[in-house]
Write a protein that holds these residues in place. Sequence first.
Motif, short mmCIF file in Angstrom:
data_model
loop_
_atom_site.label_atom_id
_atom_site.label_comp_id
_atom_site.label_asym_id
_atom_site.label_seq_id
_atom_site.Cartn_x
_atom_site.Cartn_y
_atom_site.Cartn_z
N LYS A 199 4.02 8.68 1.73
CA LYS A 199 5.14 7.77 2.00
C LYS A 199 5.28 6.83 0.82
N VAL A 200 6.52 6.66 0.38
CA VAL A 200 6.83 5.72 -0.69
C VAL A 200 7.95 4.82 -0.21
N SER A 201 7.76 3.52 -0.36
CA SER A 201 8.79 2.55 0.04
C SER A 201 9.38 1.90 -1.20
N ILE A 202 10.70 1.99 -1.35
CA ILE A 202 11.41 1.34 -2.45
C ILE A 202 11.89 -0.01 -1.94
N VAL A 203 11.51 -1.10 -2.60
CA VAL A 203 11.80 -2.44 -2.10
C VAL A 203 12.46 -3.27 -3.20
N GLY A 204 13.39 -4.11 -2.82
CA GLY A 204 14.09 -4.99 -3.75
C GLY A 204 15.29 -5.61 -3.07
N PHE A 205 15.84 -6.70 -3.64
CA PHE A 205 16.95 -7.38 -2.97
C PHE A 205 18.24 -6.57 -3.12
N GLY A 206 19.26 -6.97 -2.35
CA GLY A 206 20.51 -6.21 -2.27
C GLY A 206 21.22 -6.08 -3.60
N GLY A 207 21.78 -4.90 -3.84
CA GLY A 207 22.58 -4.68 -5.04
C GLY A 207 21.81 -4.11 -6.21
N LEU A 208 20.48 -3.97 -6.09
CA LEU A 208 19.68 -3.48 -7.21
C LEU A 208 19.80 -1.97 -7.40
N GLY A 209 20.19 -1.25 -6.36
CA GLY A 209 20.36 0.19 -6.49
C GLY A 209 19.28 1.00 -5.80
N LYS A 210 18.70 0.46 -4.74
CA LYS A 210 17.64 1.19 -4.01
C LYS A 210 18.19 2.50 -3.44
N SER A 320 4.56 -2.44 5.79
CA SER A 320 4.38 -1.74 7.06
C SER A 320 4.67 -0.25 6.90
N CYS A 321 5.61 0.09 6.03
CA CYS A 321 5.96 1.50 5.80
C CYS A 321 4.87 2.23 5.03
N CYS A 322 4.03 1.50 4.33
CA CYS A 322 3.00 2.11 3.47
C CYS A 322 1.63 1.55 3.84
N SER A 323 1.12 2.00 4.96
CA SER A 323 -0.10 1.40 5.52
C SER A 323 -1.38 2.14 5.14
N SER A 324 -1.27 3.35 4.54
CA SER A 324 -2.49 4.10 4.23
C SER A 324 -2.71 4.16 2.73
N ASP A 325 -3.88 4.65 2.32
CA ASP A 325 -4.23 4.71 0.90
C ASP A 325 -3.34 5.67 0.13
N ASP A 326 -2.80 6.70 0.83
CA ASP A 326 -1.96 7.68 0.15
C ASP A 326 -0.54 7.17 -0.09
N ASP A 327 -0.19 6.04 0.53
CA ASP A 327 1.18 5.55 0.46
C ASP A 327 1.33 4.55 -0.69
N SER A 328 2.59 4.38 -1.13
CA SER A 328 2.84 3.54 -2.30
C SER A 328 4.13 2.74 -2.11
N THR A 329 4.16 1.58 -2.76
CA THR A 329 5.36 0.74 -2.79
C THR A 329 5.92 0.73 -4.21
N TYR A 330 7.23 0.93 -4.30
CA TYR A 330 7.88 0.90 -5.61
C TYR A 330 8.85 -0.28 -5.61
N LYS A 331 8.58 -1.27 -6.44
CA LYS A 331 9.42 -2.47 -6.50
C LYS A 331 10.55 -2.25 -7.51
N MET A 332 11.79 -2.36 -7.03
CA MET A 332 12.95 -2.24 -7.91
C MET A 332 13.07 -3.49 -8.78
N GLU A 333 13.29 -3.28 -10.03
CA GLU A 333 13.49 -4.39 -10.96
C GLU A 333 14.94 -4.38 -11.44
N PRO A 334 15.47 -5.55 -11.83
CA PRO A 334 16.82 -5.58 -12.41
C PRO A 334 16.87 -4.78 -13.70
N LEU A 335 18.07 -4.41 -14.11
CA LEU A 335 18.25 -3.71 -15.38
C LEU A 335 17.87 -4.61 -16.55
#
Length: 958
Positions: A199-210, A320-335
Motif C-alpha cells: 500500500k502506498v499513500s500519496i499525501v499533500g494539500f489540495g491542488g498539488l496533483g495527487k 492510517s492507510c500505511c500501517s505495516s512495514d511493507d507500506d509507504s507514504t509518498y509526500k507530494m511536493e510543489p513544483l
Amino acid sequence: MNIVTGAMGSLIPKLGELLMEEYKLHKRVKKDVEFLGKELESMHAALIKVGEVPREQLDRQVKLWADEVRDLSYNMEDVVDKFLVRVDGDGIQQPHDNSSRFKELKNKMIGLFKKGKNHHRIADAVKEIKEQLQEVAARRDRNKVVVPNPTEPITIDPCLRALYAEATELVGIYGKRDQELMRLLSMEGDDASNKRLKKVSIVGFGGLGKTTLASAVYEKIKGDFDCRAFVPVGQNPDMQKVLRDILIDLGNSHSDLAILDANQLIKKLHDFLENKRYLVIIDDIWDEKLWKGINFAFSKRNNLGSRLITTTRDFDVSKSCCSSDDDSTYKMEPLSTDDSRRLFHKRIFPDASECPSEFQQVSEDILKKCGGVPLALITIASALTSGQRVKPKHEWDIMLQSLGSGLTEDNSLVEMRRILSSSYYNLPSHLKTCLLYLCIYPEDSKIARDKLIWKWVAEGFVLHGNQGTSLFLLGLNYFNELINRSMIQPIYDSLGQVYACRVHDMVLDLICNLSHEAKFVNVFDGTGNIMSSQSNVRRLSLQNKMEDHQAKPLTNIMSMSRVRSITIFPPAVSIMPALSRFEVLRVLDLSDCNLGESSSLQPNLKGVGHFNHLRYLGLSGTRISKLPAEIENLQFLEVLDLEYCTQLDELPSTIWNLRRLIYLNVYPYKVVPTPGVLQDMTSIEVLREILVSLNIIAQELGNLARLRQLQIRFEDGSLDLYEGFVKSLCNLHHIECLNIYCNSKEKSFELMDLLGEHWVPPVHLHEFVSWMPSQISALRGWIRRDPSHLSNLSELFLPSVKEVQQEDVEIIGGLLSLRCLWIESTHQTQRLLVIRADGFRCMVNFNLDCGSAAQIKFEPGALPRAEEVRFSLGVRVAKEDGNRGFDLGLQGNLLSLRRDVRVWMYCGGARVGEAKEAEAAVRHALDAHPNHPRIDIVMQPRPAKDAHDDDLCEDEEN
C-alpha cells in the motif's frame, strides 16, 4: 437567469413582449410596464458592476440592495410568466392544421382580455411590483465600482489537452513516477517481498496533483494486473457506495450489490479479490474511519503482487492507510521554480521560446504567489489569456494585487481560495452563473456536457444571440470557455473529444460558498442541514449522503412555491417532497432515480402535467413505464429526456402537442409520429429515436429546419418512403449527427443508393451511422464529388457493407478529420487490404472487419495516432497468398497504441497448427509494443461445411 443579475436578463425582454399590441394592456398598465422596463435596464447595468467585485469588498448596503433587486426580479418574472402561460398556453392548444392558426391565436387572446380577468391580475401585480421597485431604487447610487472588460466565449483552446499533459509530466510522471513512487510500489523483480500486498499513500494539500499522479501510475501499470479499479471518495462519502463502486470497477457488477449492507459488501469484495492480482486506487480519502472499514476487504495474505494506492490531504489519514512495514507514504511536493515557470508560460505563450520582457517581472511575482501548485498555475495562466490573445500588462498587475500573500504551507487553503476567487471574478457575468450552477452536483461527479448545457438553456442562463442561433451551441461556447479558463476540468472520450467535465474539489468548495452567500442554490444532503438560506429558495439539489441511515425529511423549508429548479440524485429519492408544492418549476431532473412501479415516486409523478412553466424534464434511466397523458399541458417544455427508459411501454400521442420542444430523446424506445404532427415541431434540434413507416411522415421531416441530430428507424421500406426521406434530408442543412436504422435488409441498398445520388452532406456533419446492409459506393460518391462536405466528419460507422475495396480504404483514409472508423464487410472478394502510411492521419479508434476472406496489413508509419485498433485476419487466405509467417506489419508499428488491440482471427478452413501459428505470430509482434496495450485475439468459429475435418481449428476465444 444570472447569479449577478437574477432574472433581469430574461425579464426585460418579456416586459417588452407585454407591450405588444396583441396583449391589449390598459393604457395605465402599459405605462407602468414601460416604467418598470426603463428602471430595470438601469438596475441591470448596476448589478453587473456589483457582480464584478468580490462580495467581501462590497459595502453592506450595496449587498442588501443587490439582493433585494435580484429577489424582486425573480418575483416579477414569475408574475409575467404566469400571465403568459394563461394566455399563450390556452392559445397554443388550439388546432394547428391551417395557415390561419396565428390569427386564431390572436383572436383567442383578445377574447380572454375582454373578460377582464387576466387584465386585472396583471394590473394589480404590476402596481405592487412598481411600488416595491421604487422602494429599493433609492439604493442604486451607492453602487460605485470598476468593471474589468469581459471576454467573448470561444471554442476549446486546442493547446489545453497538451497543457494538461504537460502538467501531468511536471507533477512527476517522467521523474517521480519512474523513480521514487515506482520504487515504493516495487514493481520490478521477483523478490518475495514484491509478491506481498503493498500500500502506498500519496499525501499533500489540495491542488498539488495527487489525483493526476495516481491516474498516471494507474495507466502505466494497470495492464500488469488481473483486475483494477480507480474510485474517487471525496469529503462526505457513503461507505456502501464506495464499496459498490470498487466492485463494479473491478468487474463484479451483479445486481444484488444494491441490497447488500456494508459488512456484506466488504466480505464480497474480500472473496472476489482473494485469488487475484489486483490494482486498486482509492482517491481523496478524508476520513480515517472510512478507510479502516474499507481496509477490511484487502487481505494481507494476498501474495500475488497486488497494489493498493490511496490519496489524501490528511497526514493522519495517510498514516492510517500505511500501517505495516511493507507500506509507504509518498509526500507530494510543489513544483520547482523552473517547472512552475515552464507550465505557466506554456499556457500563456505556447508558441514563444520564452516570456516577453514586458511580462517577465510580473510573471515572476505571480509565480511566487502560486507556490508551485499546478492548479493555481494553470488557473491563473488561463485567466491571463483571452482565446489565443495575451491580456495587456495592466490586467496582469491587477491579478497580482488580488492574489494576497500567495501560497505557503501555513495558509495554502485560504490563499488557494483567494487565487481561485480572483479567476472567478474575472469571468463575464453569464459565465459566473453557469459555473455556480455546477454546485448542484455532488463532489467528484462526472458531469455530462450536453445535459448540463440543456439545463443552462432551460434555466435561462444562455443569452439569446442572433435570431436563429441555436441556444445549445451558444451554451457550448460557454462550456468551452469555462474549460479554457481552467474553471472546470475536461473529460475526454476515447477519441480525444470532450464529452463531460469535473469540478476540482477546491473550485467546488469556492462555488458552494459563493452560491450560499448569493442564495443561488440550496443543497440538501439528508442530514437535516440545508446549505443555503431557507427563505426564497429558488433551486434545490437533493443529495442524500445518509444512504445507509434514515434520512431526515425535507420539512425545514417554509415554502417551496418559488422553487424554479430541482435536481435529485438517486440516493435522495426518499427525501423528495411532494411535487404539488411547486408552482413555478422550470427544471425537474430525476435522471437515474428509480421511478418504477414499486417506487413511491410513481404516483408523485402523475402531477407533472400541472407544471405549466416547465422547460426541462429529465427522466433518463428512471425505469418509468408510463408517462401521464397530461404531459400535453407542458406547453413551454423545451427538453424531454427519456433516454434508456427501457421499461417504457408506450408514449402518449399528446407529446406531439409540445410544440416548443427543442430536444426529444426516447432512445431506445421508438416514438411513432402520426401524420400532420411533425410540421409544427419547428423548434426541434435533437430527435432520437423516431420510427417512420409512412411517406407523408418522411416528407414532414423536411420542415424541421433546425434539426442537428437525427436518429431514425425504418421498420419496412418502400422506394417512395426512401425518396421522401432523402428529399426531406436535403432541406436539413444543420445536420451534425445522422443515425439510420433499417429493418428491411432487402431494400436498404436502395436507401443508400438514393443518399449517394441525391444528398450532399452538410459541412457540419461530424457523425454518420448506417445500421443497414449497404454499398460503400454512396460514401465514395460524396467524397469524389466534393470532399469538403465531409471535412468535419470525425465518426463513421458502416457495420454492414457488402464489400471493401483497396480504393475505398484509400478514399476514406483521406478524410482529414476522421477519428473513429467502424466498417464490417459481409461479402468480401478483395483478399488483401493495406493500410497505408499517408492515410488515416487523425485516426484514434480503427475498426475494420472483413471476415475470413481477406487479410489486413499495415505499412510502416500507418495509423500514427491510433490508440485502439481492431482488425480481422483470414488465416487460410494469408497462408494461401504466401504470408506464411503471418507478418501483418505490426512489429515496431502503430506507435500510439494505448488501450486495446483486438484481432478477429477467422480460422475457417485452416488447420489447428496454422491457427496456432498465426495467433503466436500476431501475439509476438504485439507483445513487443512499448506501450503494452491489452491484446485480445478472438478465434472465430469454423464454417459448418468443415465440421467433418477433425484437424481443423476448433472454436475458441482467447
